[in-house]
Scaffold this motif. Sequence first.
Motif, PDB file in Angstrom:
ATOM      1  N   ASN A 136     -44.806  87.181  -4.608  1.00  0.00           N
ATOM      2  CA  ASN A 136     -45.724  86.225  -5.205  1.00  0.00           C
ATOM      3  C   ASN A 136     -46.635  85.602  -4.154  1.00  0.00           C
ATOM      4  OD1 ASN A 136     -46.737  84.538  -7.351  1.00  0.00           O
ATOM      5  ND2 ASN A 136     -45.543  82.869  -6.445  1.00  0.00           N
ATOM      6  N   ASP A 137     -46.085  85.363  -2.956  1.00  0.00           N
ATOM      7  CA  ASP A 137     -46.842  84.736  -1.868  1.00  0.00           C
ATOM      8  C   ASP A 137     -46.638  85.540  -0.583  1.00  0.00           C
ATOM      9  OD1 ASP A 137     -48.107  83.070  -0.055  1.00  0.00           O
ATOM     10  OD2 ASP A 137     -46.865  81.314  -0.492  1.00  0.00           O
ATOM     11  N   ARG A 186     -48.237  85.829   2.167  1.00  0.00           N
ATOM     12  CA  ARG A 186     -48.433  85.098   3.423  1.00  0.00           C
ATOM     13  C   ARG A 186     -47.162  84.347   3.827  1.00  0.00           C
ATOM     14  NH1 ARG A 186     -53.106  83.151   6.194  1.00  0.00           N
ATOM     15  NH2 ARG A 186     -52.545  81.384   7.519  1.00  0.00           N
ATOM     16  N   SER A 187     -46.514  83.715   2.868  1.00  0.00           N
ATOM     17  CA  SER A 187     -45.270  83.003   3.164  1.00  0.00           C
ATOM     18  C   SER A 187     -44.161  83.970   3.560  1.00  0.00           C
ATOM     19  CB  SER A 187     -44.819  82.179   1.958  1.00  0.00           C
ATOM     20  OG  SER A 187     -45.711  81.124   1.730  1.00  0.00           O
TER      21      SER A 187
END
Length: 109
Positions: free
Chosen positions: A76-77, A79-80
């Motif tokens: 979902n993210d 970058r994280s």
Amino acid sequence: MLAALAALERPAGAAELRLRLVGEPAHTTVNTVLSRLCDKRLVTRIRDGRQYLYRLAVDETRLVAGRMYDHLRFANDPRSVLSRFVQSLSADEERALRQILDASRPEPA
């Protein structure tokens, strides 16, 4: 199992591979996993007397990198996920990653 085969860089039997695995998996478990890896065409086997010798049939680095990319792609993210991944690296792994990233950048014009 794939990492153990990759580290050997030569064909090996189930008994030898079992000794290289973490924990103490049963011999039948090792044989089952090797058979499934053969079915998936990730390893090949050749008969050597009464046993089979197994050899890695794929490039382990390409396989693992592809899995990492697949996981990142469905996050979902992303970058994280990358941030958490980098935070988990050892100092040596971080240095290696920096060298790889620096080498992949085009030279300034």
